[in-house]
Design a protein around this motif. Structure first.
Motif, PDB file in Angstrom:
ATOM      1  N   TYR A  39      11.427 -32.414   2.814  1.00  0.00           N
ATOM      2  CA  TYR A  39      12.823 -32.405   2.366  1.00  0.00           C
ATOM      3  C   TYR A  39      12.929 -33.074   1.000  1.00  0.00           C
ATOM      4  O   TYR A  39      12.386 -34.154   0.775  1.00  0.00           O
ATOM      5  N   LYS A  40      13.645 -32.427   0.080  1.00  0.00           N
ATOM      6  CA  LYS A  40      13.840 -32.953  -1.267  1.00  0.00           C
ATOM      7  C   LYS A  40      15.172 -33.706  -1.324  1.00  0.00           C
ATOM      8  O   LYS A  40      16.236 -33.102  -1.467  1.00  0.00           O
ATOM      9  N   VAL A  41      15.108 -35.032  -1.195  1.00  0.00           N
ATOM     10  CA  VAL A  41      16.308 -35.863  -1.270  1.00  0.00           C
ATOM     11  C   VAL A  41      16.586 -36.167  -2.733  1.00  0.00           C
ATOM     12  O   VAL A  41      15.780 -36.815  -3.411  1.00  0.00           O
ATOM     13  N   LEU A  42      17.719 -35.680  -3.224  1.00  0.00           N
ATOM     14  CA  LEU A  42      18.087 -35.789  -4.636  1.00  0.00           C
ATOM     15  C   LEU A  42      19.164 -36.840  -4.835  1.00  0.00           C
ATOM     16  O   LEU A  42      20.100 -36.957  -4.030  1.00  0.00           O
ATOM     17  N   ALA A  43      19.034 -37.579  -5.942  1.00  0.00           N
ATOM     18  CA  ALA A  43      20.048 -38.537  -6.346  1.00  0.00           C
ATOM     19  C   ALA A  43      20.310 -38.352  -7.831  1.00  0.00           C
ATOM     20  O   ALA A  43      19.463 -37.840  -8.565  1.00  0.00           O
ATOM     21  N   GLY A  44      21.486 -38.766  -8.286  1.00  0.00           N
ATOM     22  CA  GLY A  44      21.785 -38.635  -9.705  1.00  0.00           C
ATOM     23  C   GLY A  44      23.251 -38.825  -9.998  1.00  0.00           C
ATOM     24  O   GLY A  44      23.992 -39.430  -9.212  1.00  0.00           O
TER      25      GLY A  44
ATOM     26  N   LEU B  78      14.909 -46.200 -10.011  1.00  0.00           N
ATOM     27  CA  LEU B  78      14.420 -45.188 -10.956  1.00  0.00           C
ATOM     28  C   LEU B  78      15.523 -44.762 -11.921  1.00  0.00           C
ATOM     29  O   LEU B  78      15.290 -44.612 -13.128  1.00  0.00           O
ATOM     30  N   LEU B  79      16.721 -44.556 -11.408  1.00  0.00           N
ATOM     31  CA  LEU B  79      17.829 -44.149 -12.268  1.00  0.00           C
ATOM     32  C   LEU B  79      18.204 -45.264 -13.245  1.00  0.00           C
ATOM     33  O   LEU B  79      18.481 -45.003 -14.421  1.00  0.00           O
ATOM     34  N   SER B  80      18.209 -46.492 -12.760  1.00  0.00           N
ATOM     35  CA  SER B  80      18.556 -47.612 -13.639  1.00  0.00           C
ATOM     36  C   SER B  80      17.530 -47.764 -14.755  1.00  0.00           C
ATOM     37  O   SER B  80      17.884 -48.036 -15.911  1.00  0.00           O
ATOM     38  N   GLU B  81      16.259 -47.582 -14.440  1.00  0.00           N
ATOM     39  CA  GLU B  81      15.212 -47.685 -15.457  1.00  0.00           C
ATOM     40  C   GLU B  81      15.310 -46.557 -16.480  1.00  0.00           C
ATOM     41  O   GLU B  81      14.790 -46.682 -17.594  1.00  0.00           O
ATOM     42  N   ALA B  82      15.973 -45.461 -16.100  1.00  0.00           N
ATOM     43  CA  ALA B  82      16.181 -44.340 -17.032  1.00  0.00           C
ATOM     44  C   ALA B  82      17.516 -44.447 -17.756  1.00  0.00           C
ATOM     45  O   ALA B  82      17.964 -43.480 -18.381  1.00  0.00           O
ATOM     46  N   ASN B  83      18.169 -45.618 -17.663  1.00  0.00           N
ATOM     47  CA  ASN B  83      19.446 -45.883 -18.341  1.00  0.00           C
ATOM     48  C   ASN B  83      20.598 -45.032 -17.813  1.00  0.00           C
ATOM     49  O   ASN B  83      21.559 -44.763 -18.538  1.00  0.00           O
ATOM     50  N   VAL B  84      20.504 -44.588 -16.571  1.00  0.00           N
ATOM     51  CA  VAL B  84      21.591 -43.821 -15.969  1.00  0.00           C
ATOM     52  C   VAL B  84      22.678 -44.783 -15.516  1.00  0.00           C
ATOM     53  O   VAL B  84      22.392 -45.756 -14.807  1.00  0.00           O
ATOM     54  N   PRO B  85      23.940 -44.570 -15.906  1.00  0.00           N
ATOM     55  CA  PRO B  85      25.016 -45.486 -15.507  1.00  0.00           C
ATOM     56  C   PRO B  85      25.133 -45.621 -13.992  1.00  0.00           C
ATOM     57  O   PRO B  85      24.830 -44.688 -13.238  1.00  0.00           O
ATOM     58  N   ASN B  86      25.585 -46.796 -13.557  1.00  0.00           N
ATOM     59  CA  ASN B  86      25.777 -47.036 -12.125  1.00  0.00           C
ATOM     60  C   ASN B  86      26.977 -46.277 -11.567  1.00  0.00           C
ATOM     61  O   ASN B  86      27.023 -45.980 -10.369  1.00  0.00           O
ATOM     62  N   LEU B  87      27.934 -45.972 -12.448  1.00  0.00           N
ATOM     63  CA  LEU B  87      29.170 -45.348 -11.995  1.00  0.00           C
ATOM     64  C   LEU B  87      28.930 -43.917 -11.527  1.00  0.00           C
ATOM     65  O   LEU B  87      28.228 -43.136 -12.170  1.00  0.00           O
ATOM     66  N   ASP B  88      29.517 -43.573 -10.387  1.00  0.00           N
ATOM     67  CA  ASP B  88      29.533 -42.204  -9.846  1.00  0.00           C
ATOM     68  C   ASP B  88      28.134 -41.674  -9.508  1.00  0.00           C
ATOM     69  O   ASP B  88      27.879 -40.465  -9.606  1.00  0.00           O
ATOM     70  N   ARG B  89      27.253 -42.519  -9.079  1.00  0.00           N
ATOM     71  CA  ARG B  89      25.954 -42.041  -8.602  1.00  0.00           C
ATOM     72  C   ARG B  89      26.103 -41.434  -7.204  1.00  0.00           C
ATOM     73  O   ARG B  89      26.891 -41.913  -6.393  1.00  0.00           O
ATOM     74  N   TRP B  90      25.331 -40.401  -6.940  1.00  0.00           N
ATOM     75  CA  TRP B  90      25.366 -39.739  -5.643  1.00  0.00           C
ATOM     76  C   TRP B  90      23.949 -39.492  -5.133  1.00  0.00           C
ATOM     77  O   TRP B  90      22.987 -39.486  -5.905  1.00  0.00           O
ATOM     78  N   VAL B  91      23.836 -39.300  -3.826  1.00  0.00           N
ATOM     79  CA  VAL B  91      22.586 -38.889  -3.206  1.00  0.00           C
ATOM     80  C   VAL B  91      22.946 -37.918  -2.086  1.00  0.00           C
ATOM     81  O   VAL B  91      23.977 -38.086  -1.423  1.00  0.00           O
ATOM     82  N   VAL B  92      22.127 -36.881  -1.894  1.00  0.00           N
ATOM     83  CA  VAL B  92      22.366 -35.875  -0.848  1.00  0.00           C
ATOM     84  C   VAL B  92      21.231 -35.961   0.163  1.00  0.00           C
ATOM     85  O   VAL B  92      20.053 -35.843  -0.205  1.00  0.00           O
ATOM     86  N   ILE B  93      21.588 -36.147   1.419  1.00  0.00           N
ATOM     87  CA  ILE B  93      20.590 -36.329   2.474  1.00  0.00           C
ATOM     88  C   ILE B  93      20.820 -35.338   3.615  1.00  0.00           C
ATOM     89  O   ILE B  93      21.948 -34.885   3.826  1.00  0.00           O
ATOM     90  N   PRO B  94      19.772 -35.004   4.369  1.00  0.00           N
ATOM     91  CA  PRO B  94      19.954 -34.166   5.561  1.00  0.00           C
ATOM     92  C   PRO B  94      20.525 -34.991   6.710  1.00  0.00           C
ATOM     93  O   PRO B  94      20.462 -36.232   6.682  1.00  0.00           O
ATOM     94  N   PRO B  95      21.069 -34.352   7.739  1.00  0.00           N
ATOM     95  CA  PRO B  95      21.694 -35.097   8.841  1.00  0.00           C
ATOM     96  C   PRO B  95      20.767 -36.089   9.527  1.00  0.00           C
ATOM     97  O   PRO B  95      21.200 -37.185   9.914  1.00  0.00           O
ATOM     98  N   TRP B  96      19.495 -35.743   9.702  1.00  0.00           N
ATOM     99  CA  TRP B  96      18.601 -36.658  10.404  1.00  0.00           C
ATOM    100  C   TRP B  96      18.360 -37.944   9.608  1.00  0.00           C
ATOM    101  O   TRP B  96      18.184 -39.021  10.182  1.00  0.00           O
ATOM    102  N   PHE B  97      18.379 -37.860   8.270  1.00  0.00           N
ATOM    103  CA  PHE B  97      18.241 -39.059   7.442  1.00  0.00           C
ATOM    104  C   PHE B  97      19.479 -39.938   7.604  1.00  0.00           C
ATOM    105  O   PHE B  97      19.383 -41.167   7.669  1.00  0.00           O
ATOM    106  N   HIS B  98      20.641 -39.295   7.683  1.00  0.00           N
ATOM    107  CA  HIS B  98      21.876 -40.033   7.926  1.00  0.00           C
ATOM    108  C   HIS B  98      21.808 -40.758   9.262  1.00  0.00           C
ATOM    109  O   HIS B  98      22.273 -41.903   9.396  1.00  0.00           O
ATOM    110  N   GLY B  99      21.205 -40.107  10.265  1.00  0.00           N
ATOM    111  CA  GLY B  99      21.046 -40.749  11.562  1.00  0.00           C
ATOM    112  C   GLY B  99      20.228 -42.030  11.481  1.00  0.00           C
ATOM    113  O   GLY B  99      20.528 -43.019  12.166  1.00  0.00           O
ATOM    114  N   LEU B 100      19.208 -42.026  10.642  1.00  0.00           N
ATOM    115  CA  LEU B 100      18.402 -43.241  10.457  1.00  0.00           C
ATOM    116  C   LEU B 100      19.242 -44.345   9.816  1.00  0.00           C
ATOM    117  O   LEU B 100      19.165 -45.515  10.207  1.00  0.00           O
TER     118      LEU B 100
END
Length: 281
Positions: free
Chosen positions: A225-230, A157-179
């Motif tokens: 849960y709202k998992v955000l990336a950007g 989704l970010l790539s299709e919106a022309n968002v650069p690949n550099l320094d992309r982040w995503v924030v997840i809750p601990p249980w998602f990290h466990g998966l």
């Protein structure tokens, strides 16, 4: 006469450490404008240059220069958080200085935590509609076999919106990290780097993202849960501690400290964010 039942009270200078949540979201936003604010109600004007036309050249005269067309957004410092506490003289003969110093640190943590939660909600509300992978009405339940794939989809989704690949982040809750930890695609990516929990909530890299862990991921009673990336181009954040003073309350024998922090935040490029709503399996 001996007081055989006397139980002394001892004030220890050692304090019990709190189990604190990491503060993540503020560090994932553009903070270049913090030096421009002084007080609550200040405004910061943020300029962005519009597109510049590219023309074909065939050896003849070039077109007249076009006037730069820019857009302007305003960041308003319209939020404030404060604290005010006191320690009675009679209660702190042995530990007053350390107690007050630790209380200030605790107040600072709680203030930062309140700001972190505010920023998480603000970013979630500011995502461009076309960059929402799944909303509340179509929330998905990730598993250990497809949690990684959902991160890949956010990246698309970010790539299709022309968002650069550099320094992309995503924030997840601990249980998602466990998966993710049960998926070899995540564990093997970066080997030792991804096997170590790093400071600031950063727990690894995968699917083109630096992955941050937070218990402040917006959710509704443990669901949705709202998992955000950007990238940090999506939002701006500026804060200023405008007041911090020690004083003696008039109606009490105590030392008191009060402080005020003012801040403002805004999503300035909604397409530089992507989001999915997930439920815990």
């Amino acid at each position: 006469m001996a007081f055989t039942n006397f139980i002394p009270q001892v004030w220890s200078a050692r304090l019990l450490e709190h189990l604190n949540r990491l503060h993540v979201y503020a560090n994932l936003m553009n903070r270049d404008y913090e030096g421009d604010i002084r007080a609550f109600g200040d405004t910061v004007h943020i300029n962005q240059i519009g597109d510049i036309t590219i023309f074909d050249y065939d050896g003849s005269d070039i077109p007249e220069p076009e006037e730069l067309d820019g857009t302007q957004q305003i960041l308003t410092i319209d939020q404030g958080r404060g604290f005010n506490f006191h320690v009675k003289d009679i209660d702190n003969a042995q530990s007053n200085p350390k107690l007050i110093d630790s209380a200030i640190r605790r107040a600072s943590y709680n203030m930062n935590d309140a700001i972190d939660q505010y920023l998480a909600q603000l970013l979630a509300a500011g995502v461009a509609e076309e960059n929402i992978l799944c909303d509340d009405s179509a929330a998905v339940t990730p598993t250990e076999t497809n949690a990684y794939e959902y991160l890949v989809d956010l990246g698309v989704l970010l790539s299709e919106a022309n968002v650069p690949n550099l320094d992309r982040w995503v924030v997840i809750p601990p249980w998602f990290h466990g998966l993710l930890l049960k998926d070899p695609r995540f564990v093997s990516n970066g080997t030792g780097y991804n096997q170590a929990i790093l400071q600031g909530g950063l727990v690894g890299e995968a699917a083109g993202f630096s992955i941050h862990l937070s218990n402040n991921v917006p959710n509704t009673d443990g669901t949705l849960y709202k998992v955000l990336a950007g990238t940090n181009a999506a939002g701006v954040f500026a804060e200023q501690l405008v007041e911090l003073e020690a004083y003696r309350p008039e109606q009490n024998f105590s030392d008191a400290v009060r402080g005020l922090n003012v801040f403002g935040a805004k999503v300035v490029q909604p397409t530089a964010l992507a989001m999915m709503t997930v439920n815990r399996p």
